[in-house]
Motif scaffolding. Structure first.
Motif, PDB file in Angstrom:
ATOM      1  N   LEU A 140       0.818  -1.213   0.000  1.00 26.33           N
ATOM      2  CA  LEU A 140       0.000   0.000   0.000  1.00 26.33           C
ATOM      3  C   LEU A 140       0.848   1.256   0.000  1.00 26.33           C
ATOM      4  O   LEU A 140       0.512   2.240  -0.657  1.00 26.33           O
ATOM      5  CB  LEU A 140      -0.929   0.013   1.225  1.00 26.33           C
ATOM      6  CG  LEU A 140      -1.898  -1.163   1.370  1.00 26.33           C
ATOM      7  CD1 LEU A 140      -2.750  -0.986   2.625  1.00 26.33           C
ATOM      8  CD2 LEU A 140      -2.791  -1.299   0.134  1.00 26.33           C
ATOM      9  N   SER A 141       1.936   1.261   0.776  1.00 25.96           N
ATOM     10  CA  SER A 141       2.807   2.442   0.810  1.00 25.96           C
ATOM     11  C   SER A 141       4.179   2.056   1.328  1.00 25.96           C
ATOM     12  O   SER A 141       4.325   1.067   2.042  1.00 25.96           O
ATOM     13  CB  SER A 141       2.198   3.539   1.696  1.00 25.96           C
ATOM     14  OG  SER A 141       2.146   3.106   3.040  1.00 25.96           O
ATOM     15  N   ARG A 163       7.432   4.203   3.076  1.00 28.80           N
ATOM     16  CA  ARG A 163       7.871   5.508   3.590  1.00 28.80           C
ATOM     17  C   ARG A 163       9.147   5.351   4.404  1.00 28.80           C
ATOM     18  O   ARG A 163       9.288   4.364   5.133  1.00 28.80           O
ATOM     19  CB  ARG A 163       6.808   6.119   4.505  1.00 28.80           C
ATOM     20  CG  ARG A 163       5.518   6.507   3.819  1.00 28.80           C
ATOM     21  CD  ARG A 163       5.784   7.708   2.914  1.00 28.80           C
ATOM     22  NE  ARG A 163       4.642   7.956   2.061  1.00 28.80           N
ATOM     23  CZ  ARG A 163       3.692   8.841   2.342  1.00 28.80           C
ATOM     24  NH1 ARG A 163       3.740   9.515   3.447  1.00 28.80           N
ATOM     25  NH2 ARG A 163       2.703   9.029   1.489  1.00 28.80           N
ATOM     26  N   LYS A 223       3.398  -0.491   4.394  1.00 27.52           N
ATOM     27  CA  LYS A 223       2.067  -0.998   4.745  1.00 27.52           C
ATOM     28  C   LYS A 223       1.681  -2.046   3.723  1.00 27.52           C
ATOM     29  O   LYS A 223       1.739  -1.804   2.514  1.00 27.52           O
ATOM     30  CB  LYS A 223       1.049   0.144   4.756  1.00 27.52           C
ATOM     31  CG  LYS A 223       1.136   0.964   6.005  1.00 27.52           C
ATOM     32  CD  LYS A 223      -0.085   1.850   6.148  1.00 27.52           C
ATOM     33  CE  LYS A 223       0.111   2.797   7.309  1.00 27.52           C
ATOM     34  NZ  LYS A 223      -0.557   4.084   7.113  1.00 27.52           N
ATOM     35  N   ARG A 230       2.002  -3.444   9.310  1.00 24.90           N
ATOM     36  CA  ARG A 230       3.138  -2.557   9.082  1.00 24.90           C
ATOM     37  C   ARG A 230       4.422  -3.378   9.183  1.00 24.90           C
ATOM     38  O   ARG A 230       4.600  -4.130  10.138  1.00 24.90           O
ATOM     39  CB  ARG A 230       3.164  -1.441  10.111  1.00 24.90           C
ATOM     40  CG  ARG A 230       2.001  -0.468   9.960  1.00 24.90           C
ATOM     41  CD  ARG A 230       1.975   0.522  11.102  1.00 24.90           C
ATOM     42  NE  ARG A 230       1.870  -0.170  12.372  1.00 24.90           N
ATOM     43  CZ  ARG A 230       2.088   0.407  13.556  1.00 24.90           C
ATOM     44  NH1 ARG A 230       2.460   1.670  13.609  1.00 24.90           N
ATOM     45  NH2 ARG A 230       1.958  -0.269  14.667  1.00 24.90           N
ATOM     46  N   GLU A 276       3.963  -3.729  -6.837  1.00 28.33           N
ATOM     47  CA  GLU A 276       2.643  -3.531  -6.267  1.00 28.33           C
ATOM     48  C   GLU A 276       2.263  -4.642  -5.301  1.00 28.33           C
ATOM     49  O   GLU A 276       1.373  -4.483  -4.481  1.00 28.33           O
ATOM     50  CB  GLU A 276       1.595  -3.423  -7.379  1.00 28.33           C
ATOM     51  CG  GLU A 276       1.749  -2.102  -8.111  1.00 28.33           C
ATOM     52  CD  GLU A 276       0.714  -1.900  -9.198  1.00 28.33           C
ATOM     53  OE1 GLU A 276      -0.187  -2.766  -9.320  1.00 28.33           O
ATOM     54  OE2 GLU A 276       0.823  -0.893  -9.902  1.00 28.33           O
TER      55      GLU A 276
END
Ligand code: ADP
Ligand code: MG
Length: 337
Positions: A289-290, A292, A301, A310, A321
């Motif tokens: 999802l992300s 960072r 995530k 997480r 993806e």
């Protein structure tokens, strides 16, 4: 002999227990962290050890001598325990040197002054001895408070959230400098913190508290690797949670099987997975999802079966993806539900 021991200590305010059946020990020269969220009873423990308040049940010993039990309490000044309060509590109208000299007794004025200067030197503030508290930064005030607490050669020192008011960079520096000073002086130290990193980095022993009770008393490594409960695991770092039944020694989570050999087959279990125990590699299994930056790691995530977890992975990990997920057993904990 332990320097400080609490056995079955209780403290109530009105009908509410602030501490309930608290038992732990600090060895001589040891640095012990009391870790817990706000209201868990950390400051109350320090006040009871310092002799500022009585216990309602149980007992406290300092170097083996009884200090507190119900109806009996050695006066605070006779305990020879130094305390650094959360707000430092320096005398605003006294210089740094006079603050440090204040608690010193049975010596001449000249001796008190030279002892105070020696302690200010020791905490790196020799040049600021004539400054008043309002002329000092938060970190400098904390060092004066530490020097003041150490100058009378206490049997132990208690620090209440000593690093919490400081910015993160200064905080780690001051924490390490403070602990170095305390280690050099071989002073038994109890410090209170709500910060897992402070506790894990600085303490030789952790006492993890929740709602006035001890969840676990252990060395940092042991508490981190073998938490006694989900709450302890969560107190020491980011975790992901899952629930399920034990089948063939594992519990299936949306991200893969979690080992649970110590639990009975068919039992329902709660699983905690540390964020850094999740390994991601090219493949399928979870949606990314992300990604960072997060300090020394990347925080990723991931989603599978409707659950979002997480993961902390090496920085600049290249991910598409989707990713294939493996759970590293060192950071996977199963408890019967
Ligand atoms: P911490 O330092 O972990 O944040 P404290 O030891 O200050 O927690 O407080 C523990 C509990 O006792 C809290 O619920 C707090 O509200 C209560 N408490 C602490 N001191 C007093 C007091 N003097 N009177 C009434 N309640 C108190
Ligand atoms: Mg407190």
């Amino acid at each position: 002999m332990s320097a400080i021991s609490l056995r079955n200590v209780r403290r109530a305010y009105g009908d509410a227990f602030a501490l309930d059946d608290v038992t732990f020990t600090a060895d001589a020269g040891q640095v012990l962290a009391l870790l817990g969220s706000s209201g868990s009873g950390k400051s109350t423990i320090l006040r009871l050890i310092a002799g500022l308040e009585p216990v309602d049940a149980g007992e406290i010993r300092v170097e083996g001598e009884l200090a507190s039990r119900p109806g009996w309490s050695t006066p605070a000044e006779a305990r020879r325990i130094g305390m650094v309060f959360q707000d430092y509590a320096l005398f605003p109208h006294l210089t740094a040197a006079a603050n440090v000299a204040f608690g010193l007794q049975n010596t001449t004025r000249a001796e008190r002054e030279s002892t105070a200067l020696a302690w200010l030197d020791r905490v790196g503030l020799g040049m600021r001895s004539n400054a008043y508290p309002h002329e000092l930064s938060g970190g400098e005030q904390q060092r004066v408070a530490l020097a003041r607490a150490l100058a009378p050669a206490p049997r132990a020192i208690l620090l209440d959230e000593p690093f919490s008011g400081l910015d993160p960079v200064l905080r780690a520096e001051l924490r390490d400098a403070t602990l170095t000073t305390l280690a050099e002086t071989k002073t038994t130290t109890l410090f209170v913190t709500h910060d897992a990193e402070d506790a894990l980095q600085a303490a030789e022993k952790l006492v993890i508290l929740k709602a006035g009770r001890v969840l676990q008393e252990a060395a940092p490594r042991e508490a981190y690797d073998r938490p006694a409960s989900i709450e302890v695991a969560a107190a020491l770092g980011p975790i992901n949670l899952s629930e399920g039944r034990v089948e063939g020694g594992v519990v299936n989570t949306p991200f893969g099987p979690a080992p649970a050999q110590h639990l009975t087959n068919g039992a329902s279990a709660r699983i905690a997975v540390r964020a850094e125990a999740i390994r991601l590699s090219p493949g399928a299994g979870a949606r990314v999802l992300s990604v960072r930056p997060h300090g020394a790691h990347d925080l990723v995530k991931i989603e599978a079966g409707g659950a979002i977890w997480r993961a902390l992975v090496p920085p600049r990990t290249t991910l598409g993806e989707t990713a294939s997920v493996t759970l590293h057993s060192d950071g996977v904990f199963a408890f019967s539900a």
